[in-house]
Design a protein around this motif. Structure first.
Motif, PDB file in Angstrom:
ATOM      1  N   LEU A  34       0.847  -1.187   0.000  1.00  0.00           N
ATOM      2  CA  LEU A  34       0.000   0.000   0.000  1.00  0.00           C
ATOM      3  C   LEU A  34       0.882   1.236   0.000  1.00  0.00           C
ATOM      4  O   LEU A  34       1.973   1.205   0.567  1.00  0.00           O
ATOM      5  CB  LEU A  34      -0.902   0.036   1.234  1.00  0.00           C
ATOM      6  CG  LEU A  34      -2.257  -0.645   1.097  1.00  0.00           C
ATOM      7  CD1 LEU A  34      -2.127  -2.126   1.359  1.00  0.00           C
ATOM      8  CD2 LEU A  34      -3.277  -0.048   2.028  1.00  0.00           C
ATOM      9  N   GLY A  36       2.106   4.911   1.204  1.00  0.00           N
ATOM     10  CA  GLY A  36       2.126   5.530   2.531  1.00  0.00           C
ATOM     11  C   GLY A  36       3.143   6.643   2.481  1.00  0.00           C
ATOM     12  O   GLY A  36       4.046   6.643   1.638  1.00  0.00           O
ATOM     13  N   GLU A  37       2.952   7.567   3.392  1.00  0.00           N
ATOM     14  CA  GLU A  37       3.784   8.758   3.494  1.00  0.00           C
ATOM     15  C   GLU A  37       5.259   8.543   3.134  1.00  0.00           C
ATOM     16  O   GLU A  37       5.829   9.288   2.351  1.00  0.00           O
ATOM     17  CB  GLU A  37       3.685   9.183   4.956  1.00  0.00           C
ATOM     18  CG  GLU A  37       4.130  10.543   5.256  1.00  0.00           C
ATOM     19  CD  GLU A  37       3.652  10.948   6.654  1.00  0.00           C
ATOM     20  OE1 GLU A  37       2.706  10.332   7.192  1.00  0.00           O
ATOM     21  OE2 GLU A  37       4.242  11.885   7.193  1.00  0.00           O
ATOM     22  N   ASN A  59      -5.225  -3.894   2.126  1.00  0.00           N
ATOM     23  CA  ASN A  59      -4.567  -3.643   3.404  1.00  0.00           C
ATOM     24  C   ASN A  59      -3.271  -4.441   3.481  1.00  0.00           C
ATOM     25  O   ASN A  59      -3.014  -5.319   2.652  1.00  0.00           O
ATOM     26  CB  ASN A  59      -5.500  -3.855   4.614  1.00  0.00           C
ATOM     27  CG  ASN A  59      -5.846  -5.306   4.891  1.00  0.00           C
ATOM     28  OD1 ASN A  59      -5.023  -6.204   4.750  1.00  0.00           O
ATOM     29  ND2 ASN A  59      -7.087  -5.536   5.292  1.00  0.00           N
ATOM     30  N   LEU A  61      -1.924  -6.623   5.648  1.00  0.00           N
ATOM     31  CA  LEU A  61      -1.892  -8.055   5.950  1.00  0.00           C
ATOM     32  C   LEU A  61      -2.238  -8.847   4.688  1.00  0.00           C
ATOM     33  O   LEU A  61      -1.564  -9.811   4.332  1.00  0.00           O
ATOM     34  CB  LEU A  61      -2.858  -8.385   7.091  1.00  0.00           C
ATOM     35  CG  LEU A  61      -2.877  -9.848   7.517  1.00  0.00           C
ATOM     36  CD1 LEU A  61      -1.490 -10.341   7.917  1.00  0.00           C
ATOM     37  CD2 LEU A  61      -3.855 -10.072   8.657  1.00  0.00           C
ATOM     38  N   GLY A  84       6.112   1.761  10.567  1.00  0.00           N
ATOM     39  CA  GLY A  84       5.183   1.687  11.708  1.00  0.00           C
ATOM     40  C   GLY A  84       3.856   1.068  11.346  1.00  0.00           C
ATOM     41  O   GLY A  84       3.721  -0.153  11.253  1.00  0.00           O
ATOM     42  N   VAL A  85       2.877   1.894  11.130  1.00  0.00           N
ATOM     43  CA  VAL A  85       1.512   1.430  10.854  1.00  0.00           C
ATOM     44  C   VAL A  85       1.428   0.423   9.717  1.00  0.00           C
ATOM     45  O   VAL A  85       0.643  -0.528   9.785  1.00  0.00           O
ATOM     46  CB  VAL A  85       0.574   2.616  10.543  1.00  0.00           C
ATOM     47  CG1 VAL A  85       0.370   3.451  11.780  1.00  0.00           C
ATOM     48  CG2 VAL A  85       1.132   3.485   9.426  1.00  0.00           C
ATOM     49  N   LEU A  88       3.831  -3.000  10.605  1.00  0.00           N
ATOM     50  CA  LEU A  88       3.305  -3.826  11.698  1.00  0.00           C
ATOM     51  C   LEU A  88       2.061  -4.595  11.254  1.00  0.00           C
ATOM     52  O   LEU A  88       1.835  -5.716  11.686  1.00  0.00           O
ATOM     53  CB  LEU A  88       2.973  -2.973  12.922  1.00  0.00           C
ATOM     54  CG  LEU A  88       4.147  -2.392  13.699  1.00  0.00           C
ATOM     55  CD1 LEU A  88       3.661  -1.808  15.021  1.00  0.00           C
ATOM     56  CD2 LEU A  88       5.234  -3.416  13.954  1.00  0.00           C
ATOM     57  N   SER A  89       1.256  -3.982  10.399  1.00  0.00           N
ATOM     58  CA  SER A  89       0.061  -4.673   9.928  1.00  0.00           C
ATOM     59  C   SER A  89       0.418  -5.899   9.096  1.00  0.00           C
ATOM     60  O   SER A  89      -0.355  -6.840   9.003  1.00  0.00           O
ATOM     61  CB  SER A  89      -0.809  -3.737   9.090  1.00  0.00           C
ATOM     62  OG  SER A  89      -1.456  -2.808   9.924  1.00  0.00           O
ATOM     63  N   LEU A  91       3.025  -7.827   9.675  1.00  0.00           N
ATOM     64  CA  LEU A  91       3.919  -8.704  10.443  1.00  0.00           C
ATOM     65  C   LEU A  91       3.470 -10.164  10.493  1.00  0.00           C
ATOM     66  O   LEU A  91       4.287 -11.080  10.353  1.00  0.00           O
ATOM     67  CB  LEU A  91       4.025  -8.152  11.869  1.00  0.00           C
ATOM     68  CG  LEU A  91       5.395  -8.215  12.500  1.00  0.00           C
ATOM     69  CD1 LEU A  91       6.402  -7.433  11.715  1.00  0.00           C
ATOM     70  CD2 LEU A  91       5.335  -7.679  13.924  1.00  0.00           C
ATOM     71  N   HIS A 123       4.899  11.315  13.214  1.00  0.00           N
ATOM     72  CA  HIS A 123       3.789  10.456  12.855  1.00  0.00           C
ATOM     73  C   HIS A 123       4.237   8.995  12.797  1.00  0.00           C
ATOM     74  O   HIS A 123       5.335   8.720  12.318  1.00  0.00           O
ATOM     75  CB  HIS A 123       3.424  10.886  11.430  1.00  0.00           C
ATOM     76  CG  HIS A 123       1.994  10.851  11.166  1.00  0.00           C
ATOM     77  ND1 HIS A 123       1.029  11.082  12.100  1.00  0.00           N
ATOM     78  CD2 HIS A 123       1.326  10.611  10.011  1.00  0.00           C
ATOM     79  CE1 HIS A 123      -0.152  10.990  11.544  1.00  0.00           C
ATOM     80  NE2 HIS A 123      -0.004  10.712  10.280  1.00  0.00           N
ATOM     81  N   HIS A 124       3.386   8.092  13.208  1.00  0.00           N
ATOM     82  CA  HIS A 124       3.649   6.650  13.108  1.00  0.00           C
ATOM     83  C   HIS A 124       4.800   6.184  14.000  1.00  0.00           C
ATOM     84  O   HIS A 124       5.339   5.107  13.774  1.00  0.00           O
ATOM     85  CB  HIS A 124       3.938   6.198  11.674  1.00  0.00           C
ATOM     86  CG  HIS A 124       2.945   6.663  10.659  1.00  0.00           C
ATOM     87  ND1 HIS A 124       1.604   6.804  10.923  1.00  0.00           N
ATOM     88  CD2 HIS A 124       3.090   6.993   9.351  1.00  0.00           C
ATOM     89  CE1 HIS A 124       0.983   7.220   9.829  1.00  0.00           C
ATOM     90  NE2 HIS A 124       1.853   7.350   8.867  1.00  0.00           N
ATOM     91  N   THR A 125       5.206   6.998  14.976  1.00  0.00           N
ATOM     92  CA  THR A 125       6.171   6.475  15.946  1.00  0.00           C
ATOM     93  C   THR A 125       5.427   6.212  17.244  1.00  0.00           C
ATOM     94  O   THR A 125       4.280   6.620  17.413  1.00  0.00           O
ATOM     95  CB  THR A 125       7.308   7.469  16.253  1.00  0.00           C
ATOM     96  OG1 THR A 125       6.760   8.554  17.027  1.00  0.00           O
ATOM     97  CG2 THR A 125       7.937   8.014  14.987  1.00  0.00           C
ATOM     98  N   LEU A 126       6.100   5.549  18.164  1.00  0.00           N
ATOM     99  CA  LEU A 126       5.486   5.260  19.458  1.00  0.00           C
ATOM    100  C   LEU A 126       5.536   6.479  20.366  1.00  0.00           C
ATOM    101  O   LEU A 126       5.080   6.417  21.503  1.00  0.00           O
ATOM    102  CB  LEU A 126       6.198   4.087  20.121  1.00  0.00           C
ATOM    103  CG  LEU A 126       6.082   2.753  19.371  1.00  0.00           C
ATOM    104  CD1 LEU A 126       6.881   1.686  20.100  1.00  0.00           C
ATOM    105  CD2 LEU A 126       4.621   2.337  19.251  1.00  0.00           C
ATOM    106  N   PHE A 134      10.605  -1.111  15.300  1.00  0.00           N
ATOM    107  CA  PHE A 134       9.948  -1.993  14.323  1.00  0.00           C
ATOM    108  C   PHE A 134      10.986  -2.842  13.580  1.00  0.00           C
ATOM    109  O   PHE A 134      10.749  -3.997  13.260  1.00  0.00           O
ATOM    110  CB  PHE A 134       9.115  -1.174  13.337  1.00  0.00           C
ATOM    111  CG  PHE A 134       8.280  -0.141  14.027  1.00  0.00           C
ATOM    112  CD1 PHE A 134       7.427  -0.511  15.057  1.00  0.00           C
ATOM    113  CD2 PHE A 134       8.361   1.195  13.683  1.00  0.00           C
ATOM    114  CE1 PHE A 134       6.672   0.440  15.730  1.00  0.00           C
ATOM    115  CE2 PHE A 134       7.600   2.150  14.342  1.00  0.00           C
ATOM    116  CZ  PHE A 134       6.764   1.780  15.360  1.00  0.00           C
TER     117      PHE A 134
END
Lengths: 647, 647
Positions: A34, A36-37, A59, A61, A84-85, A88-89, A91, A123-126, A134
């Motif tokens: 997908l 993403g930024e 998506n 996954l 990140g987002v 992880l999806s 994984l 953005h997208h960090t913890l 990650f």
């Protein structure tokens, strides 16, 4: 003409473009993921490389499942996600590829290096300034991780990520900070093809790593012969045992396809003429028309005729072994004979002695080269022919899993790519007979529900490319030419990843999607012995409307309720031609499962391995009473022929 | 009567049941997740605890998003997944809860301990005998991890997992091997309510951990006063600055709701009468009718009237601060004034001095207690009233984002729970005015696309429970009584998690789902300045058919194309009553984004921060030319009033 000349490349190209040229050289033409930024700059370069296409999944996954399915047919796949987002999806899908030995290059678009070195919050960090978390997580489920940060090294890192994924058939992780996509590398590098085997020094490093990381599941190195690589010496040891064997067996496992050993394995089976079996993950690898093909070995729930041969063999060789043993809640897979030889992708185990650092490809070649057919003691004994019976049933008879799978055996044809979800379908398929040159895909070990729909998308892309290549190079004869992609998925699993259907439609792909509608999670219902637990129920959908909702215009749907419906469909000549996307809803009772599972359950019950939950226990003997079943008529007692297992 | 007596519990109950009693005591009545091989025994115990319900999601990521949405309203939520395949699929959602401070207990059903100690290979493992890999991965995104293995300790571990999730408002991880569910624990434990604050010794340990783990993003401890907890002394320091301030500002951030500080914060804003702003994540926390409410602070893209106050303030206090600063591709969030006070959930930062180990709840109480209104220097100056204009447009005028958001401001009402996806909607919502007692949910920091639909499911469950509680206890007056759950989600994000719609239908939940259909990933289209990149396109669906496909019978759908359609819908009294599930497709141009993003883009362009890609650049000035736009008529130049920012 060199690659860079043929493609008219300038002297230096951006690293992003370099990645896709490298993938293209290995015939990876479809990239999943997908946008993403942080990965957009990378995707912009994709469009500049000829023949490459961006699948654009719904998506991450699903994309990870798709790239896994693609790679199982093409030996390599590429997935792009964002930091990140996104990653992880994906994984769970990557972990599945790791567990099942599937080569995937996972490229992650990362924040610019300036942000990470300054620990600028993004953005997208913890939110804790940790940019490596990650990347660290990925280490446990990849065989190689790298980051594009250095102009001089980045092309080497890209090459390593692609090579290791190809050679080791495991995922690799390549982090590309968004500001690094433009690092320029010499295009001349592309004129030297990637080395697709480990170099000597890499193999040495491998041994060291192997020893320090080995644990209970991997053979560890008492038998190492320290010095020359053991592929030369091992065949002697193995062949000695092989010649002596009087009741031998060959088991073919999934690493045979992963490591590109189809031809060698086939030859080995033909020359020895030993009884040969496949694991569930390897179904399709061996031509089932071979006289010595004996069916699927599923450990504790193997058919009696399979267990008889394997359990009492005096010599068993497992080729392309994924795991020496494994168990699921449905079966335990274990090779008992003392004289056992396991050929893993990177090691060998003979009885209790482990030989690390063995490359299976040269080993197999040497084995075949040294094999002297005249010294084989074993003489093949005609075995009963495998007959998949036709179920002559009244037209209005409602369906049973058992009958359905039998009928499909007669519908499959050469070239088919048959994908089964990990639920009841994975067991049903074991009972079918595959024509030769079919491919089977099933995520038997990792077993993530919903995998198969994503894999079906990936396989459909791969099938298209394989067909085109066959046309181009004339490598495959006409009979195999058309690859129908056929998916069997339960309704519960389908719901998990269902939007990927949309991507199939977007690309005008034409798989057959058989939804085995048993109104929920039947395999779990059965195995947990609580037929009426509400948590196995799922919302009932109008599945057959989905193709149209997702924008399909040329498609076919059928709802198959009776044996008559099934027969009409499978005898329809037009239906057999994969000229459009098809969704077929097969209505099976919610407490009905393939015979293999029933057999296992009954054996366990006899052996009192079953936890007694009398008030809730599901009784197979007295007919299945299930208030949730869609069928009005309760299932009658199993008829004699269903006690028999085929294959 | 004690809890165990009131619930007629036997002296000992299984640990599985104990978990759910504990959750119930904290008014967590809905548990999210999917069934799986190893978590079924746990789910069986769920049914034995009164009032508890099992949501039964369609996939694990959606379930993780749902529990996050639920917890944002109820302060705690519980998710159950199965080992490996289940938990990994949920990981991105859990990471989001970690980043955004949301309390979630993630319970993972694990293989029986016998399997792990013998390193027996099992389904859903990586095949390398490593059973702890997933547990390790979870550590980076949870504040506490535990495993149920010891009969004497397991109830303590359960309590800790629940307490820490509640207190720290972060996820915790509880692994429960499937053979341990039956460990019996005394039910009398339940008669002592959980301690919902850290004990002294826990706080001390916390400080130590804090120091050893602290990095750039967390204040580290030069200012620690070693000894008594600093909540008593800090107010003096803060109040001194507060009294002196002549142009102060309050910024309210999301930890205010997470830590249950709504009432304290409201009081603080009322007593000081300082101009008060909210962060995007905190919109809804502060009553927007307050005379001193000034709008949303979005850092670099704040409205001029907001920046004017915050940037030139001589004192800024951030209450419930999530992060001192953060940046996304759309804006950079940064508090400039030197005299700044940041109240984090567990620490305070005053100018450059950090005070770790501060609990925000007692600190706020002490601040309020010591606050002497008469010593405040600042006198509130009437500010211009915030007026959200009505857009009088021709009925057949096609929609623009800018107009749509304005209209919604007048439709929202008290009690509404308004959820926005991280794309254009999250910016659009900033421009709306919320009535008081509304809740806003937006995953502004983590920013995972698709989050909002899952969160909408969780929020719908929570809304139902909040309504029931209000009935039962009469805690809320009639005006707030009905919680409409209102979701704004783009079409691209919707596709990622769309099957969760089915769970809403299964439970007869009644949210409003506004799909902002801009034919792809518009926010990315805009920010990446490549309007025509094909990878932003998505397959177009017949969205409005989905409710029926997923089995809804009582529902409403509308396709909103013109301003007339929008007005008809928003003035329809029946439409305003949330008596059924509704899906509304709002057709907006594919290159249209809310004003806040356009402003930012223009500022960047003026500041030449924009990478020049002249042949592909998207031009805002000359009208938007987008071949992919559904609209036939190209958008005309922006009209003067859209240059203004509201709120």
């Amino acid at each position: 003409m060199s690659y860079s000349q043929a493609n008219n490349l300038p002297a230096a190209i951006p690293i992003g473009e370099y990645v896709f040229h490298r993938l293209r050289q290995l015939r990876v033409f479809t990239v999943f993921g997908l946008p993403g930024e942080f990965c957009m700059p990378l995707m912009d370069t994709l469009t500049r490389v000829p023949e490459m296409r961006w699948a654009g999944n719904t998506n991450e996954l699903n994309a990870a499942y798709a790239v896994d399915g693609y790679s199982r047919l093409k030996r390599l796949g590429c997935l792009i996600t964002t930091f990140g987002v996104g990653e992880l999806s994906a994984l769970n899908g990557i972990a599945g590829s790791f567990a099942e030995h599937v080569g995937v290059v996972h490229i992650v678009g990362m924040p610019p290096t300036s942000a990470t070195t300054k620990q600028q919050l993004l953005h997208h960090t913890l939110g804790n300034g940790d940019y490596e978390v990650f990347y660290r997580m990925a280490r446990d489920i990849t065989c190689y991780t790298a980051m594009v940060t250095d102009k001089d090294l980045c092309a080497d890192e890209v090459d390593m990520c692609i090579r290791m994924a190809w050679i080791k058939q495991k995922p690799t992780y390549l982090g590309v900070p968004s500001n690094q996509m433009g690092l320029m590398v010499p295009s001349q590098r592309l004129d030297t093809p990637l080395e697709l085997e480990l170099s000597s020094s890499e193999r040495q490093r491998n041994v060291t790593q192997h020893r320090s990381h080995s644990n209970g599941s991997t053979p560890s190195g008492q038998g190492s012969n320290g010095g020359a690589f053991p592929e030369q010496d091992l065949p002697k040891v193995i062949l000695k045992k092989l010649y002596e064997a009087r009741s031998p067996a060959i088991i073919v496992d999934a690493c045979v396809t992963r490591q590109g050993l189809l031809r060698e394995t086939e030859l080995f089976c033909e020359i020895t003429n030993f009884p040969v079996f496949v694991t569930p993950m390897a179904k399709g690898i061996i031509n089932e028309d071979l006289q010595n093909f004996g069916g699927v070995f599923t450990g504790s729930i193997s058919a009696p005729e399979v267990r008889e041969v394997v359990d009492f063999a005096d010599f068993v060789i497992v080729i392309g072994c994924v795991l020496q043993e494994f168990s699921t809640s449905s079966f335990h897979f274990n090779i008992k004979p003392k004289n056992s030889v396991f050929l893993f992708d990177d090691s060998v185990k003979i009885r209790n002695t482990a030989y690390p650092d063995v490359c299976i490809k040269p080993l197999m070649k040497n084995l075949l080269f040294q094999l002297d057919q005249s010294r084989i003691n074993y003489r093949f004994d005609k075995k009963p022919e495998i007959v998949v019976p036709r179920n002559k049933r009244a037209e209005n008879q409602l369906l049973r899993q058992e009958w359905v799978w039998g009928e499909f055996s007669h519908w499959f044809k050469q070239g088919d790519i048959i994908i089964t979800e990990v639920g009841t379908s994975a067991f049903g398929i074991i009972q079918t007979k595959f024509p030769k040159n079919t491919w089977g895909i099933s995520q038997a070990l990792w077993g993530s529900s919903g995998y198969s729909l994503g894999a079906c998308l990936g396989a459909s892309f791969a099938a298209q490319e394989l067909e085109q290549e066959a046309l181009l190079y004339g490598t495959i004869n006409d009979a195999h030419f058309c690859h129908r992609v056929i998916l069997f998925v339960g309704d519960g699993a389908f719901q998990i990843t269902m939007q990927e259907l949309s991507t199939m439609i977007k690309w005008n792909l034409k798989p057959y999607i058989f939804i085995m509608n048993n109104q929920g999670y039947s395999i779990d219902r059965f195995l947990h012995h609580r037929s009426n637990a509400k948590y196995y129920d799922i919302q009932q959908w109008n599945y057959l409307s989905l193709l149209s909702v997702f924008g399909a215009t040329d498609y076919e749907t059928r709802k198959i309720v009776t044996m008559g419906d099934l027969e009409n469909m499978l005898t329809d000549q037009n239906f057999a031609v994969n000229n459009k996307i098809r969704m077929l809803e097969i209505m099976v009772p919610s407490m009905d499962v393939p015979q293999a599972i029933i057999d296992k359950w009954q054996r366990e019950k006899e052996g009192s391995n079953v936890i007694n939950e009398p008030e809730q226990a599901f009784s197979i003997d007295t007919g299945i009473s299930d208030p949730l079943s869609w069928s009005e008529s309760p299932l009658t007692e199993l008829e004699p022929e269903h006690k028999r297992r085929h294959l």
